[in-house]
Design a protein around this motif. Structure first.
Motif, mmCIF file in Angstrom:
data_model
loop_
_atom_site.group_PDB
_atom_site.id
_atom_site.type_symbol
_atom_site.label_atom_id
_atom_site.label_comp_id
_atom_site.label_asym_id
_atom_site.label_seq_id
_atom_site.Cartn_x
_atom_site.Cartn_y
_atom_site.Cartn_z
ATOM 1 N N LYS A 78 0.850 -1.183 0.000
ATOM 2 C CA LYS A 78 0.000 0.000 0.000
ATOM 3 C C LYS A 78 0.885 1.232 0.000
ATOM 4 C CE LYS A 78 -3.696 2.193 2.557
ATOM 5 N NZ LYS A 78 -4.495 2.184 3.781
ATOM 6 N N ASN A 79 0.580 2.170 -0.861
ATOM 7 C CA ASN A 79 1.350 3.407 -0.952
ATOM 8 C C ASN A 79 0.825 4.380 0.091
ATOM 9 O OD1 ASN A 79 3.070 5.357 -1.801
ATOM 10 N ND2 ASN A 79 1.936 5.902 -3.647
ATOM 11 N N ILE A 80 1.668 4.793 1.014
ATOM 12 C CA ILE A 80 1.300 5.747 2.063
ATOM 13 C C ILE A 80 2.089 7.017 1.828
ATOM 14 C CG2 ILE A 80 1.285 6.202 4.518
ATOM 15 C CD1 ILE A 80 1.199 3.211 4.987
ATOM 16 N N ARG A 81 1.374 8.117 1.572
ATOM 17 C CA ARG A 81 2.086 9.360 1.314
ATOM 18 C C ARG A 81 2.487 10.005 2.632
ATOM 19 N NH1 ARG A 81 -0.150 14.192 2.376
ATOM 20 N NH2 ARG A 81 -2.393 14.395 2.453
ATOM 21 N N GLY A 82 3.507 10.809 2.575
ATOM 22 C CA GLY A 82 3.964 11.525 3.746
ATOM 23 C C GLY A 82 3.069 12.712 4.035
ATOM 24 N N PRO A 83 3.122 13.220 5.261
ATOM 25 C CA PRO A 83 2.251 14.333 5.621
ATOM 26 C C PRO A 83 2.726 15.646 5.004
ATOM 27 C CG PRO A 83 3.710 13.835 7.418
ATOM 28 C CD PRO A 83 3.935 12.783 6.374
ATOM 29 N N ARG A 84 1.791 16.555 4.818
ATOM 30 C CA ARG A 84 2.107 17.905 4.371
ATOM 31 C C ARG A 84 2.692 18.673 5.565
ATOM 32 N NH1 ARG A 84 1.096 15.722 0.075
ATOM 33 N NH2 ARG A 84 -0.458 16.376 -1.424
ATOM 34 N N PRO A 85 3.405 19.763 5.300
ATOM 35 C CA PRO A 85 3.999 20.513 6.418
ATOM 36 C C PRO A 85 2.964 21.022 7.427
ATOM 37 C CG PRO A 85 4.972 21.206 4.355
ATOM 38 C CD PRO A 85 3.843 20.273 4.011
ATOM 39 N N TRP A 86 1.742 21.301 6.987
ATOM 40 C CA TRP A 86 0.746 21.844 7.894
ATOM 41 C C TRP A 86 -0.063 20.760 8.595
ATOM 42 C CZ3 TRP A 86 0.766 22.489 2.613
ATOM 43 C CH2 TRP A 86 -0.160 21.753 1.907
ATOM 44 N N GLU A 87 0.164 19.494 8.249
ATOM 45 C CA GLU A 87 -0.561 18.397 8.874
ATOM 46 C C GLU A 87 0.244 17.818 10.020
ATOM 47 O OE1 GLU A 87 -2.781 16.714 4.882
ATOM 48 O OE2 GLU A 87 -0.911 15.800 5.552
ATOM 49 N N ASP A 88 -0.464 17.259 10.994
ATOM 50 C CA ASP A 88 0.188 16.577 12.104
ATOM 51 C C ASP A 88 0.654 15.208 11.604
ATOM 52 O OD1 ASP A 88 1.102 15.940 14.631
ATOM 53 O OD2 ASP A 88 -0.821 15.077 15.221
ATOM 54 N N SER A 89 1.931 14.943 11.655
ATOM 55 C CA SER A 89 2.471 13.750 11.015
ATOM 56 C C SER A 89 2.015 12.460 11.688
ATOM 57 C CB SER A 89 3.997 13.813 10.968
ATOM 58 O OG SER A 89 4.520 13.784 12.278
ATOM 59 N N LYS A 90 1.980 12.407 13.008
ATOM 60 C CA LYS A 90 1.630 11.160 13.695
ATOM 61 C C LYS A 90 0.177 10.768 13.438
ATOM 62 C CE LYS A 90 5.257 10.783 16.753
ATOM 63 N NZ LYS A 90 6.231 9.862 16.367
ATOM 64 N N SER A 91 -0.734 11.715 13.591
ATOM 65 C CA SER A 91 -2.145 11.396 13.395
ATOM 66 C C SER A 91 -2.426 11.068 11.924
ATOM 67 C CB SER A 91 -3.030 12.528 13.877
ATOM 68 O OG SER A 91 -2.793 13.696 13.095
ATOM 69 N N PHE A 92 -1.764 11.754 11.017
ATOM 70 C CA PHE A 92 -1.997 11.497 9.604
ATOM 71 C C PHE A 92 -1.509 10.102 9.206
ATOM 72 C CE2 PHE A 92 -0.992 11.742 5.086
ATOM 73 C CZ PHE A 92 -2.214 12.190 4.595
ATOM 74 N N GLN A 93 -0.371 9.702 9.719
ATOM 75 C CA GLN A 93 0.134 8.364 9.413
ATOM 76 C C GLN A 93 -0.771 7.290 9.981
ATOM 77 O OE1 GLN A 93 4.181 8.232 10.696
ATOM 78 N NE2 GLN A 93 4.916 9.483 8.991
#
Length: 97
Positions: A78-93
């Motif tokens: 599954k392709n998981i994109r990285g978070p945008r700078p304005w997004e919270d990285s932990k919750s987005f992942q």
């Protein structure tokens, strides 16, 4: 005496000879300075013999990595994109998984 005056006023002696000395002397000087650089690099890159033995013992080859990946299934990834700078990285992942 007149010949000395003529030589002193000569453009070749006034500008050409110092320029040639600068070019030739500069090449010899640069050779010495670059040799110092390479000698220092050789001294700095020496490796401890015990560490060198550990490195040789833990050689990873292309064939060994291929054997590890040969049996894995690559069809269900599954392709998981990285978070945008304005997004919270932990919750987005966590959402992506």
């Amino acid at each position: 005496m007149a010949a000395l005056r003529a030589l002193r006023k000569s453009k070749t002696l006034q500008y050409g000879v110092p320029m040639m000395l600068l070019i030739i002397g500069g090449s010899f000087g640069l050779r010495e300075f670059t040799q110092i650089r390479y000698d220092a690099h050789k001294l700095h890159c020496k490796v401890d013999p015990a560490l060198e033995e550990r490195i040789k013992k833990n050689q990873v080859t292309l064939e060994s990595e291929y054997e590890k990946l040969k049996d894995s299934s690559l069809d269900d990834w599954k392709n998981i994109r990285g978070p945008r700078p304005w997004e919270d990285s932990k919750s987005f992942q966590e959402q992506q998984r």
